[in-house]
Design an enzyme around this catalytic site. Sequence first.
Site, mmCIF file in Angstrom:
data_model
loop_
_atom_site.group_PDB
_atom_site.id
_atom_site.type_symbol
_atom_site.label_atom_id
_atom_site.label_comp_id
_atom_site.label_asym_id
_atom_site.label_seq_id
_atom_site.Cartn_x
_atom_site.Cartn_y
_atom_site.Cartn_z
ATOM 1 N N GLU A 143 0.052 5.938 6.173
ATOM 2 C CA GLU A 143 0.343 7.298 6.613
ATOM 3 C C GLU A 143 -0.455 8.315 5.800
ATOM 4 O OE1 GLU A 143 4.163 10.389 6.764
ATOM 5 O OE2 GLU A 143 4.489 8.244 6.559
ATOM 6 N N SER A 146 -3.019 -1.112 -7.021
ATOM 7 C CA SER A 146 -3.564 -2.298 -6.351
ATOM 8 C C SER A 146 -2.584 -3.457 -6.410
ATOM 9 C CB SER A 146 -4.889 -2.705 -7.014
ATOM 10 O OG SER A 146 -5.857 -1.690 -6.884
#
Length: 405
Positions: A263, A241
Amino acid sequence: MDPSFMEEKLSPYKCDGNEAIHFKLVRTASDVTNDNTTFHPEMTHQIFGDSEAIFGYKDLKVEVYYSAARLNTYVNMHFSDKVSPQKFDGVLADDVIKQVADHMPPGFHSNLDEFIALLHKDASFKPFGELKHSYTVTKDGNVRQFEIYQTGIDTPGFREYHERLQTFLLYYVDAASFIDVDDDRWQFFLCFEKYKSNGNPMYAVAGYMTVYNYYAYPDSIRPRVSQMLVLPPFQRQGHGSQMLQTFYNGCYNRNDIRDITVEDPSENFQKMRDFVDAGNCMKLKEFQPERLLEGFSDDMEWAARHKLKINKRQARQVYEILRLKATDMNNPEQAKAYRIDIKKRLNIPFQKNGKDFNKISKTLSDDELSATLQIPKEQRLAYLENTYKEITDSYLKIIEKLAIS
């Protein structure tokens, strides 16, 4: 020789590649003999094949050690017994070292003393690139300091460093592939633990993230997060994070960035992304509870894209998370409105006729409509209900995490 007899005779010489490989991030010589510093791969099928099995050895231990900062590497193996052609009717053992080495850059060490002798060089290691963020993590009562750096492939020495670092991908990211580092549109974010040894600052790599800047017509770019890996000794501490948010912070004020994509995100990455994006959207006026209860709006999509570079699909998902957070599920009307809103979105794939769907839906009964879509009504309703429950269960976990943070 009876094949079944031979198979029984050879079975003790088969082992699980995930258990056989022993990784270490070595800071001091004492780490080499400390079992607590060992961690194992999550997968080895990209090294040893789909079965992830190694054949030909008893009590096999494959040592793959990295110095914690420079990633100088040691590879060796130990075993109590090995099959030989003389004893086992011409059967050969797997060439394990070659299989591992084929996916590593040249220059690793096979002599442990030589590897240990190089550890002192980590004291002079300095992270590549520019310091973008520093933070602390409290674990087991200890406050640990971490730093995140941004760099490019042209930074002196980083190309060789990245070649060593990316070898971990094969063991922790399914279908991983090494990137084309000759393309200068790649960005790299590296996370290090900063600690002290004998009063001197030292670094240990904790993870990294890669981003590729795609061109977006006519004069913009669309960055795509390609790979993220937090090494096992540092997992579940919030470093993923922190890296993602550090990258985000550098995008917000850039007019040339249209939005950010990811992706082929893994399930764990998507959960982390949802947590970060939801935490950021909570601060926007467009995502406040009273507006969330009115449904997903163009204002939400605009704010997410222009203020936070979040694309429409991800903005919708964040909306669903935050609307659930704002919804009183003990209130029948609010709970029903939320359920209908989510199922309406889930039902879109069944609407195979696109723009014509609204036209035909007005002329058909429910049974006729289900037949037109070639999906039994009961099956479709069951799918919507089960998927709705799975989604809301996952959303609730993110909401709990938001509350804690």
